[in-house]
Design a protein around this motif. Structure first.
Motif, mmCIF file in Angstrom:
data_model
loop_
_atom_site.group_PDB
_atom_site.id
_atom_site.type_symbol
_atom_site.label_atom_id
_atom_site.label_comp_id
_atom_site.label_asym_id
_atom_site.label_seq_id
_atom_site.Cartn_x
_atom_site.Cartn_y
_atom_site.Cartn_z
ATOM 1 N N LYS A 129 63.018 39.914 41.338
ATOM 2 C CA LYS A 129 63.035 38.885 40.291
ATOM 3 C C LYS A 129 62.453 37.580 40.812
ATOM 4 N N TRP A 130 62.759 37.229 42.075
ATOM 5 C CA TRP A 130 62.231 35.989 42.648
ATOM 6 C C TRP A 130 60.711 36.057 42.782
ATOM 7 N N MET A 131 60.214 37.190 43.269
ATOM 8 C CA MET A 131 58.763 37.340 43.401
ATOM 9 C C MET A 131 58.077 37.279 42.043
ATOM 10 N N TYR A 132 58.723 37.879 41.037
ATOM 11 C CA TYR A 132 58.134 37.874 39.698
ATOM 12 C C TYR A 132 58.058 36.450 39.146
ATOM 13 N N ASP A 133 59.156 35.701 39.276
ATOM 14 C CA ASP A 133 59.196 34.347 38.709
ATOM 15 C C ASP A 133 58.391 33.347 39.538
ATOM 16 N N ALA A 134 58.435 33.481 40.883
ATOM 17 C CA ALA A 134 57.833 32.460 41.749
ATOM 18 C C ALA A 134 56.387 32.752 42.103
ATOM 19 N N VAL A 135 55.953 34.003 41.965
ATOM 20 C CA VAL A 135 54.588 34.348 42.366
ATOM 21 C C VAL A 135 53.779 34.878 41.181
ATOM 22 N N PHE A 136 54.299 35.923 40.540
ATOM 23 C CA PHE A 136 53.513 36.578 39.496
ATOM 24 C C PHE A 136 53.288 35.668 38.284
ATOM 25 N N VAL A 137 54.359 35.041 37.793
ATOM 26 C CA VAL A 137 54.221 34.193 36.599
ATOM 27 C C VAL A 137 53.292 33.003 36.842
ATOM 28 N N PRO A 138 53.423 32.254 37.977
ATOM 29 C CA PRO A 138 52.453 31.167 38.218
ATOM 30 C C PRO A 138 51.021 31.664 38.370
ATOM 31 N N GLN B 215 49.739 34.319 36.964
ATOM 32 C CA GLN B 215 49.288 34.690 35.621
ATOM 33 C C GLN B 215 48.913 33.450 34.814
ATOM 34 N N ALA B 216 49.732 32.394 34.933
ATOM 35 C CA ALA B 216 49.423 31.147 34.225
ATOM 36 C C ALA B 216 48.123 30.539 34.743
ATOM 37 N N THR B 217 47.887 30.661 36.049
ATOM 38 C CA THR B 217 46.650 30.126 36.626
ATOM 39 C C THR B 217 45.432 30.866 36.094
ATOM 40 N N ILE B 218 45.533 32.188 36.028
ATOM 41 C CA ILE B 218 44.411 32.981 35.521
ATOM 42 C C ILE B 218 44.100 32.619 34.076
ATOM 43 N N PHE B 219 45.147 32.509 33.250
ATOM 44 C CA PHE B 219 44.915 32.174 31.846
ATOM 45 C C PHE B 219 44.377 30.747 31.706
ATOM 46 N N SER B 220 44.785 29.859 32.608
ATOM 47 C CA SER B 220 44.238 28.498 32.575
ATOM 48 C C SER B 220 42.752 28.511 32.877
ATOM 49 N N LEU B 221 42.349 29.339 33.847
ATOM 50 C CA LEU B 221 40.920 29.442 34.155
ATOM 51 C C LEU B 221 40.138 30.045 32.994
ATOM 52 N N LEU B 222 40.801 30.956 32.243
ATOM 53 C CA LEU B 222 40.117 31.567 31.109
ATOM 54 C C LEU B 222 39.744 30.536 30.057
ATOM 55 N N ALA B 223 40.503 29.432 30.001
ATOM 56 C CA ALA B 223 40.200 28.394 29.004
ATOM 57 C C ALA B 223 38.778 27.858 29.183
ATOM 58 N N PHE B 224 38.325 27.733 30.435
ATOM 59 C CA PHE B 224 36.970 27.243 30.677
ATOM 60 C C PHE B 224 35.921 28.255 30.191
ATOM 61 N N PHE B 225 36.193 29.545 30.418
ATOM 62 C CA PHE B 225 35.258 30.560 29.940
ATOM 63 C C PHE B 225 35.230 30.604 28.409
ATOM 64 N N VAL B 226 36.413 30.443 27.792
ATOM 65 C CA VAL B 226 36.469 30.419 26.325
ATOM 66 C C VAL B 226 35.701 29.224 25.781
ATOM 67 N N ALA B 227 35.844 28.055 26.437
ATOM 68 C CA ALA B 227 35.112 26.870 25.989
ATOM 69 C C ALA B 227 33.608 27.077 26.121
ATOM 70 N N SER B 228 33.182 27.711 27.216
ATOM 71 C CA SER B 228 31.760 27.986 27.409
ATOM 72 C C SER B 228 31.233 28.954 26.349
ATOM 73 N N ALA B 229 32.018 30.004 26.068
ATOM 74 C CA ALA B 229 31.605 30.971 25.047
ATOM 75 C C ALA B 229 31.570 30.335 23.670
ATOM 76 N N ALA B 230 32.538 29.452 23.390
ATOM 77 C CA ALA B 230 32.562 28.784 22.090
ATOM 78 C C ALA B 230 31.353 27.875 21.924
ATOM 79 N N PHE B 231 30.958 27.204 23.008
ATOM 80 C CA PHE B 231 29.785 26.328 22.937
ATOM 81 C C PHE B 231 28.531 27.118 22.571
ATOM 82 N N ARG B 232 28.403 28.327 23.146
ATOM 83 C CA ARG B 232 27.229 29.146 22.835
ATOM 84 C C ARG B 232 27.306 29.752 21.439
ATOM 85 N N ALA B 233 28.541 30.149 21.025
ATOM 86 C CA ALA B 233 28.684 30.814 19.720
ATOM 87 C C ALA B 233 28.581 29.848 18.556
#
Length: 229
Positions: free
Chosen positions: A110-119, A121-139
């Motif tokens: 549970k500690w590894m899930y909350d302290a490692v996996f969840v952060p 995962q949040a980091t990956i989705f945060s990075l996806l925001a830049f790719f989404v913004a780039s794709a939106a600019f082109r679309a």
């Protein structure tokens, strides 16, 4: 003539699919209880698929590490992370006894899930925001009529979700309340957007039904490992 190696899976698929359809439409015994029985069998088969998936993951990445192929360090991290979480979950490190849930508070898993996996995962989705913004600019380049409509709708929705949208049209009289940007944003989401979503869902459902029927009747055989008759 298909070989026995393919005839047996086709026969099992046909019987299973036909029984599930009968369980859904025939209320007389024993069909109503078949759906639950098949669900239990599905869970049993899913357990073996997890074992095969884990074994395949280790085989692919260990081979990459052994040969030191390109980006083999990422494969090493994948293997170490997989083995660590597997060890913590199987042996319930930090739990009071073996009957405790491996996801209970205080366990290492549970500690590894909350302290490692969840952060992470949040980091990956945060990075996806830049790719989404780039794709939106082109679309959203207004090169065609459809792209222009998409651009205007996206702009209204984005502005309507911010306080700026309220400020821009707050001066309109009550008789023109529909043209307030937040109201326009809500209308776009609840009417045209919802209609599009429902159309997509209906299309997906029809596709699932047609593919399922093709598999039950043995027309679709690519899942057997080939397209040969």
């Amino acid at each position: 003539m298909p070989s026995m190696k393919k005839m047996v899976p086709l026969f099992i698929t046909f019987i299973s699919g036909a029984m599930l359809i009968l369980a859904l439409f025939v209320p007389a015994p024993p069909f109503p209880g078949l759906e639950e029985e098949f669900s239990i069998w599905f869970d049993l088969i899913a357990v073996f698929s997890f074992l095969l998936g884990g074994g395949n993951l280790l085989r692919v990445h260990l081979k990459k590490v052994a040969r030191q192929e390109r980006d083999w360090m990422f494969s090493l991290v994948t293997v170490l992370g997989f083995m660590l979480m597997l060890f913590l979950g199987l042996f319930k490190i930090g739990a009071n006894d073996w009957s405790a849930n491996y996801l209970a508070s205080g366990t290492a898993f549970k500690w590894m899930y909350d302290a490692v996996f969840v952060p992470l995962q949040a980091t990956i989705f945060s990075l996806l925001a830049f790719f989404v913004a780039s794709a939106a600019f082109r679309a959203f380049r207004a090169k065609t009529r459809e792209a222009t409509i998409l651009l205007i709708a996206a702009f209204i929705i984005l502005i309507g979700r911010t306080p700026i949208g309220v400020m821009m049209t707050s001066w309109l009289p009550k008789s023109l309340e529909f043209f307030h940007i937040p109201n326009l944003s809500g209308w776009i989401l609840s009417v045209p957007n919802m209609a599009g979503q429902r159309a997509v869902m209906i299309g997906i459902a029809l596709g699932i039904i047609s593919t399922s029927l093709k598999m039950i009747l043995g027309i679709e055989r690519s899942w057997l490992g080939g397209n040969d008759k």
